[in-house]
Design a protein around this motif. Structure first.
Motif, PDB file in Angstrom:
ATOM      1  N   LEU A  44       5.002  11.745   2.636  1.00  0.00           N
ATOM      2  CA  LEU A  44       4.014  11.147   3.537  1.00  0.00           C
ATOM      3  C   LEU A  44       3.469   9.850   2.940  1.00  0.00           C
ATOM      4  CD1 LEU A  44       2.072  14.394   4.518  1.00  0.00           C
ATOM      5  CD2 LEU A  44       3.600  13.043   5.964  1.00  0.00           C
ATOM      6  N   ARG A  45       3.073   8.868   3.797  1.00  0.00           N
ATOM      7  CA  ARG A  45       3.173   9.024   5.220  1.00  0.00           C
ATOM      8  C   ARG A  45       4.376   8.293   5.813  1.00  0.00           C
ATOM      9  NH1 ARG A  45      -2.930   7.225   6.151  1.00  0.00           N
ATOM     10  NH2 ARG A  45      -2.858   6.941   3.904  1.00  0.00           N
ATOM     11  N   GLY A  46       4.953   7.375   5.014  1.00  0.00           N
ATOM     12  CA  GLY A  46       5.971   6.449   5.534  1.00  0.00           C
ATOM     13  C   GLY A  46       7.207   7.068   6.139  1.00  0.00           C
ATOM     14  N   VAL A  69       2.165  11.334  -1.731  1.00  0.00           N
ATOM     15  CA  VAL A  69       1.955  10.662  -3.011  1.00  0.00           C
ATOM     16  C   VAL A  69       1.355   9.292  -2.753  1.00  0.00           C
ATOM     17  CG1 VAL A  69       3.906  11.836  -4.090  1.00  0.00           C
ATOM     18  CG2 VAL A  69       4.251   9.592  -3.070  1.00  0.00           C
ATOM     19  N   THR A  70       0.783   8.721  -3.780  1.00  0.00           N
ATOM     20  CA  THR A  70       0.276   7.361  -3.644  1.00  0.00           C
ATOM     21  C   THR A  70       0.565   6.587  -4.920  1.00  0.00           C
ATOM     22  OG1 THR A  70      -1.595   5.979  -3.073  1.00  0.00           O
ATOM     23  CG2 THR A  70      -2.072   7.842  -4.490  1.00  0.00           C
ATOM     24  N   SER A  71       0.866   5.310  -4.736  1.00  0.00           N
ATOM     25  CA  SER A  71       1.004   4.441  -5.906  1.00  0.00           C
ATOM     26  C   SER A  71       0.532   3.038  -5.570  1.00  0.00           C
ATOM     27  CB  SER A  71       2.473   4.371  -6.352  1.00  0.00           C
ATOM     28  OG  SER A  71       3.245   3.729  -5.377  1.00  0.00           O
ATOM     29  N   TYR A  72      -0.032   2.875  -4.388  1.00  0.00           N
ATOM     30  CA  TYR A  72      -0.185   1.536  -3.839  1.00  0.00           C
ATOM     31  C   TYR A  72      -1.596   1.025  -3.637  1.00  0.00           C
ATOM     32  CZ  TYR A  72       4.294  -0.413  -2.522  1.00  0.00           C
ATOM     33  OH  TYR A  72       5.502  -1.013  -2.537  1.00  0.00           O
ATOM     34  N   GLY A  73      -2.506   1.870  -3.161  1.00  0.00           N
ATOM     35  CA  GLY A  73      -3.733   1.336  -2.570  1.00  0.00           C
ATOM     36  C   GLY A  73      -3.305   0.542  -1.359  1.00  0.00           C
ATOM     37  N   LEU A  85      -1.000  13.625  -3.994  1.00  0.00           N
ATOM     38  CA  LEU A  85      -2.237  13.874  -3.252  1.00  0.00           C
ATOM     39  C   LEU A  85      -2.175  15.213  -2.533  1.00  0.00           C
ATOM     40  CD1 LEU A  85      -2.781  10.382  -1.576  1.00  0.00           C
ATOM     41  CD2 LEU A  85      -3.760  11.241  -3.712  1.00  0.00           C
ATOM     42  N   LYS A  86      -0.960  15.595  -2.106  1.00  0.00           N
ATOM     43  CA  LYS A  86      -0.771  16.859  -1.401  1.00  0.00           C
ATOM     44  C   LYS A  86       0.597  17.387  -1.805  1.00  0.00           C
ATOM     45  CE  LYS A  86       0.981  18.615   2.853  1.00  0.00           C
ATOM     46  NZ  LYS A  86       1.687  19.557   2.043  1.00  0.00           N
ATOM     47  N   HIS A 111      11.514   8.556  -8.435  1.00  0.00           N
ATOM     48  CA  HIS A 111      11.762   9.053  -9.783  1.00  0.00           C
ATOM     49  C   HIS A 111      10.778  10.185 -10.101  1.00  0.00           C
ATOM     50  CE1 HIS A 111      12.870   8.792 -14.045  1.00  0.00           C
ATOM     51  NE2 HIS A 111      11.572   8.905 -14.299  1.00  0.00           N
ATOM     52  N   HIS A 112       9.524   9.941  -9.800  1.00  0.00           N
ATOM     53  CA  HIS A 112       8.468  10.908 -10.093  1.00  0.00           C
ATOM     54  C   HIS A 112       8.597  12.156  -9.211  1.00  0.00           C
ATOM     55  CE1 HIS A 112       4.420  11.946 -11.595  1.00  0.00           C
ATOM     56  NE2 HIS A 112       4.240  12.469 -10.393  1.00  0.00           N
ATOM     57  N   VAL A 113       8.797  11.946  -7.914  1.00  0.00           N
ATOM     58  CA  VAL A 113       8.893  13.079  -6.990  1.00  0.00           C
ATOM     59  C   VAL A 113      10.122  13.938  -7.325  1.00  0.00           C
ATOM     60  CG1 VAL A 113       9.317  13.725  -4.573  1.00  0.00           C
ATOM     61  CG2 VAL A 113       7.586  11.998  -5.122  1.00  0.00           C
ATOM     62  N   SER A 114      11.242  13.305  -7.650  1.00  0.00           N
ATOM     63  CA  SER A 114      12.450  14.059  -7.993  1.00  0.00           C
ATOM     64  C   SER A 114      12.218  14.931  -9.231  1.00  0.00           C
ATOM     65  CB  SER A 114      13.616  13.119  -8.284  1.00  0.00           C
ATOM     66  OG  SER A 114      13.890  12.347  -7.161  1.00  0.00           O
ATOM     67  N   GLN A 115      11.577  14.358 -10.247  1.00  0.00           N
ATOM     68  CA  GLN A 115      11.293  15.135 -11.458  1.00  0.00           C
ATOM     69  C   GLN A 115      10.369  16.307 -11.156  1.00  0.00           C
ATOM     70  OE1 GLN A 115       9.928  12.627 -14.657  1.00  0.00           O
ATOM     71  NE2 GLN A 115      12.041  12.369 -15.372  1.00  0.00           N
ATOM     72  N   HIS A 116       9.358  16.023 -10.349  1.00  0.00           N
ATOM     73  CA  HIS A 116       8.388  17.040  -9.954  1.00  0.00           C
ATOM     74  C   HIS A 116       9.096  18.202  -9.248  1.00  0.00           C
ATOM     75  CE1 HIS A 116       4.559  18.622  -8.519  1.00  0.00           C
ATOM     76  NE2 HIS A 116       5.025  18.605  -7.294  1.00  0.00           N
ATOM     77  N   LEU A 117      10.002  17.880  -8.320  1.00  0.00           N
ATOM     78  CA  LEU A 117      10.700  18.931  -7.570  1.00  0.00           C
ATOM     79  C   LEU A 117      11.744  19.638  -8.429  1.00  0.00           C
ATOM     80  CD1 LEU A 117      11.124  17.174  -4.097  1.00  0.00           C
ATOM     81  CD2 LEU A 117       9.316  18.740  -4.835  1.00  0.00           C
ATOM     82  N   MET A 118      12.442  18.883  -9.283  1.00  0.00           N
ATOM     83  CA  MET A 118      13.450  19.492 -10.158  1.00  0.00           C
ATOM     84  C   MET A 118      12.824  20.506 -11.113  1.00  0.00           C
ATOM     85  SD  MET A 118      16.514  18.810  -9.507  1.00  0.00           S
ATOM     86  CE  MET A 118      17.413  19.348 -10.954  1.00  0.00           C
ATOM     87  N   SER A 119      11.580  20.262 -11.504  1.00  0.00           N
ATOM     88  CA  SER A 119      10.910  21.174 -12.443  1.00  0.00           C
ATOM     89  C   SER A 119      10.684  22.556 -11.816  1.00  0.00           C
ATOM     90  CB  SER A 119       9.574  20.586 -12.913  1.00  0.00           C
ATOM     91  OG  SER A 119       8.620  20.670 -11.876  1.00  0.00           O
ATOM     92  N   ARG A 120      10.854  22.641 -10.480  1.00  0.00           N
ATOM     93  CA  ARG A 120      10.711  23.936  -9.810  1.00  0.00           C
ATOM     94  C   ARG A 120      12.042  24.633  -9.574  1.00  0.00           C
ATOM     95  NH1 ARG A 120       6.025  22.130  -5.608  1.00  0.00           N
ATOM     96  NH2 ARG A 120       4.485  21.801  -7.237  1.00  0.00           N
ATOM     97  N   ASN A 121      13.087  24.094 -10.196  1.00  0.00           N
ATOM     98  CA  ASN A 121      14.414  24.717 -10.167  1.00  0.00           C
ATOM     99  C   ASN A 121      14.978  25.032  -8.786  1.00  0.00           C
ATOM    100  OD1 ASN A 121      14.587  24.805 -13.057  1.00  0.00           O
ATOM    101  ND2 ASN A 121      13.075  26.469 -12.972  1.00  0.00           N
ATOM    102  N   PRO A 122      15.117  23.987  -7.949  1.00  0.00           N
ATOM    103  CA  PRO A 122      15.829  24.199  -6.694  1.00  0.00           C
ATOM    104  C   PRO A 122      17.305  24.482  -6.987  1.00  0.00           C
ATOM    105  CG  PRO A 122      15.450  21.855  -7.042  1.00  0.00           C
ATOM    106  CD  PRO A 122      14.715  22.577  -8.144  1.00  0.00           C
TER     107      PRO A 122
END
Ligand code: IMP
Ligand code: MG
Length: 178
Positions: A44-46, A69-73, A85-86, A111-122
């Protein structure tokens, strides 16, 4: 933020987007043909317009989940610091997962989201980005599927915003300050 006046020049038509999505959806349906249910994760949201069109072309059983996620303002470039954020509602351990993003730019977000999801062992994790600006990369990331590679232009439309505006344009356009 003060908004400088700008116009939007069309870069990718709604028709071209639809044709490309049909093609990519076929590839994804094949890649996950052995799944019992694919978890499609929109960032989200793009990605909200893209994910809506993409899932309707998938020939698979799916679930939809979202992560924000956010990285922009409200700036035009990434701060490099990605915050969640969620988080997802559902568990993805042992599941087939496809992450859906609007644009890969510096690469920090995916990069960040992929690492975050990979850490949950899909069981299997693939990613799709509608747009990619490879010339802007600061951290290595390549989506499994990319809709269109584009030059270093700031784009809006088809879910993508400039300071929250222009998400409802049916095409991708580039911002030109006047
Ligand atoms: P990255 O973390 O720098 O790869 O940036 C990814 C995010 O930045 C995307 O999800 C978009 O929300 C945003 N972004 C990158 N380029 C553009 C653009 O041209 N227009 C609007 N948003 C953009
Ligand atoms: Mg985004």
């Amino acid at each position: 933020m003060t908004q400088r006046p700008y116009v939007i020049d069309q870069m990718i038509s709604a028709k071209a987007i639809a044709a490309r999505i049909e093609d990519l959806a076929q590839q994804i349906s094949q890649a996950f043909s052995d799944t019992d249910k694919l978890v499609v994760v929109g960032i989200l949201r793009g990605s909200f317009v893209f994910i809506a069109d993409l899932v309707r072309e998938l020939d698979l059983d799916i679930e939809v989940d979202f992560i924000e996620v956010t990285s922009y303002g409200n700036e035009m470039k990434s701060s490099g610091e990605v915050r969640i954020l969620k988080d997802l509602r559902g568990a993805i351990e042992g599941r087939d997962v496809l992450v859906v993003e609007d644009i890969v730019d510096t690469g920090f977000t995916m990069h960040h989201v992929s690492q975050h999801l990979m850490s949950r062992n899909p069981k299997k994790l693939q990613s799709i980005a509608l747009l990619d600006k490879p010339s802007r990369r600061e951290v290595e990331f390549k989506a499994t599927y990319t809709g269109f590679e584009i030059p270093d232009e700031f784009v809006v439309g088809y879910g993508i915003d400039y300071a929250q505006r222009n998400r409802n344009l049916p095409y991708i356009g580039k911002v030109r300050f006047t």
